[in-house]
Design an enzyme around this catalytic site. Structure first.
Site, mmCIF file in Angstrom:
data_model
loop_
_atom_site.group_PDB
_atom_site.id
_atom_site.type_symbol
_atom_site.label_atom_id
_atom_site.label_comp_id
_atom_site.label_asym_id
_atom_site.label_seq_id
_atom_site.Cartn_x
_atom_site.Cartn_y
_atom_site.Cartn_z
ATOM 1 N N ASP A 86 0.873 -1.156 0.000
ATOM 2 C CA ASP A 86 0.000 0.000 0.000
ATOM 3 C C ASP A 86 0.923 1.222 0.000
ATOM 4 O OD1 ASP A 86 -2.297 1.677 0.389
ATOM 5 O OD2 ASP A 86 -1.869 1.690 2.538
ATOM 6 N N ASP B 152 -0.109 5.095 1.130
ATOM 7 C CA ASP B 152 -0.337 6.014 2.251
ATOM 8 C C ASP B 152 -0.260 5.286 3.584
ATOM 9 O OD1 ASP B 152 -0.768 8.180 0.538
ATOM 10 O OD2 ASP B 152 -2.909 7.776 0.390
#
Length: 271
Positions: free
Chosen positions: A9, A11
């Protein structure tokens, strides 16, 4: 190339904050963002906010400037470089957008380490403002997943990645923090690894019933622990792969000896 695909991922995983919030906050539009948030999906709101920034005189250079100051833990980049050096195939699956991610990765000098970025499209239009579009065009059709936001189902992306590597017997290590990372964690297989960030939404969701996750779960709290856990898992998989190769070689040798022993005994002919 090792048999490992590491899926990050973005963020609060590679960078330590939410890149959308970082841009909005740093450019002084938090209040407007918060007023509009209850009225539309997040992805649609970010496109609207880019229009608002542009109409108030904020340039694409202003957006790039704040993206280059985004905070991240000092051990994350070494972890990425080490995983790449060990032969892992690194990919990103993120609900941010392509413009934000590539601007940050290029600034950090690590864009080339990733073979694939799966995220919402983001581009500068002819007016000079950033457009942010949904990964799945939910105005045309729903992706059908009730766990994920309308613009992106990360689980469907993981399904595609798994299908593409199925013939190579590669294993996945998935790192994430948000609720959107829960759906892909459910798609991982028994020989894969899930690395949820501790005390973040995906961790909380997994802790409700860890038994539904087939993959081995290894939590992490910050960039230092991310590096330690990730490199430990890569090393663990590499050892298992080597042991499997040695075992296979031993079986082949045993078969060869057995085959020789099974040959009919032929007595030498007296001259």
């Amino acid at each position: 190339m090792s048999g490992i695909v590491v899926v990050f991922d973005f963020d609060k995983t590679i960078v330590d904050v939410d890149s959308d919030n970082w841009v909005i906050d740093e450019l002084g539009f938090t209040d407007l963002f918060n007023r509009l948030l209850p009225t539309m999906p997040w992805n649609s709101l970010m496109d609207r906010m880019m229009m608002e920034l542009h109409s108030h005189g904020k340039t694409i250079q202003d957006v790039e400037r704040v993206l280059r100051t985004i905070p991240l833990h000092p051990r994350v980049i070494p972890a990425i470089k080490a995983a790449h050096a060990l032969g892992c195939d690194l990919r990103i699956v993120s609900d941010a957008n392509m413009f934000f991610i590539e601007t940050i990765l290029n600034h950090l000098g690590i864009r080339a380490y990733f073979s694939e970025i799966n995220t919402n499209p983001g581009y500068v239009n002819e007016e000079g403002r950033l457009r942010i579009l949904p990964y799945h065009d939910f105005n045309k059709a729903s992706h059908g997943c009730t766990l994920c936001p309308p613009n992106m189902c990360k689980g469907l992306i993981i399904d595609r990645i798994q299908e593409s590597i199925s013939q190579e017997n590669k294993r996945i290590i998935y790192l994430g923090d948000g609720s959107g990372d829960y759906c892909p964690s459910l798609r991982l297989k028994e020989n894969d690894f899930m690395m949820p960030r501790k005390n973040f939404p995906v961790w909380d969701l997994i802790c409700k019933d860890p038994s539904v996750i087939k993959a081995e779960i290894n939590g992490w709290s910050d960039g230092e622990e991310l590096e330690q856990v990730l490199l430990h898992l890569i090393n663990k998989i590499s050892i298992e792969e080597k042991a499997h190769l040695i075992s296979s070689d031993c079986k082949l040798q045993t078969l060869s000896v057995s085959a020789l022993e099974s040959l009919p005994k032929v007595l030498p002919v007296r001259p």
